[in-house]
Design a protein around this motif. Structure first.
Motif, short mmCIF file in Angstrom:
data_model
loop_
_atom_site.label_atom_id
_atom_site.label_comp_id
_atom_site.label_asym_id
_atom_site.label_seq_id
_atom_site.Cartn_x
_atom_site.Cartn_y
_atom_site.Cartn_z
N GLU A 1 -3.39 3.06 1.66
CA GLU A 1 -2.24 3.12 2.81
C GLU A 1 -1.36 3.76 2.39
OE1 GLU A 1 -1.98 0.28 5.15
OE2 GLU A 1 -4.17 -0.22 5.90
N ASN A 2 0.19 3.71 3.60
CA ASN A 2 0.62 4.88 2.89
C ASN A 2 1.82 3.71 2.41
OD1 ASN A 2 0.20 7.40 3.92
ND2 ASN A 2 1.33 7.20 5.91
N TYR A 3 2.55 3.55 1.80
CA TYR A 3 3.83 2.95 1.22
C TYR A 3 4.97 3.64 1.34
CZ TYR A 3 2.40 5.44 -3.81
OH TYR A 3 3.02 6.14 -4.55
N ALA A 4 5.98 2.23 1.18
CA ALA A 4 7.51 3.10 1.51
C ALA A 4 7.69 3.41 0.31
CB ALA A 4 8.68 2.07 2.29
N MET A 5 8.40 4.59 0.25
CA MET A 5 9.91 4.64 -1.21
C MET A 5 11.05 5.42 -1.11
SD MET A 5 8.11 6.94 -4.49
CE MET A 5 7.32 5.63 -5.14
#
Length: 91
Positions: A6-10
């Motif tokens: 899953e993409n994650y926020a950064m």
């Protein structure tokens, strides 16, 4: 078979600006290292690939993101995914 995480926020701050990205990790062709793709608002901006020492290098920058910002982002990704964290994952 390609396994996507899953993409994650950064978030990366540079000067007075705060940049929000989504980072996606996916196995590379040799299954021993991963490559990272960077998105902003769903648009693909750049990708990173680790070298033999697990330091990330810019492999693509179609979004023409300032290199200094990408280097800051690479540092954060490296801290989020320390070397050896995925050594137990096999295809």
């Amino acid at each position: 078979m390609i396994i996507l995480s899953e993409n994650y926020a950064m978030t990366v701050s540079m000067g007075k600006l705060e940049h929000r990205f989504e980072v996606g990790q996916y196995p590379h062709h040799d299954w021993e290292c991963c490559k990272y793709r960077v998105f902003e608002n769903g648009s693909y901006l750049a990708s990173f690939e680790p070298d033999a020492q697990a330091f990330l290098h810019i492999s693509q920058n179609p979004g023409n993101v300032e290199e200094q910002l990408l280097h800051l982002l690479a540092d954060k990704i490296e801290k989020h995914h320390p070397p050896g964290i995925n050594e137990n994952i096999k295809s």
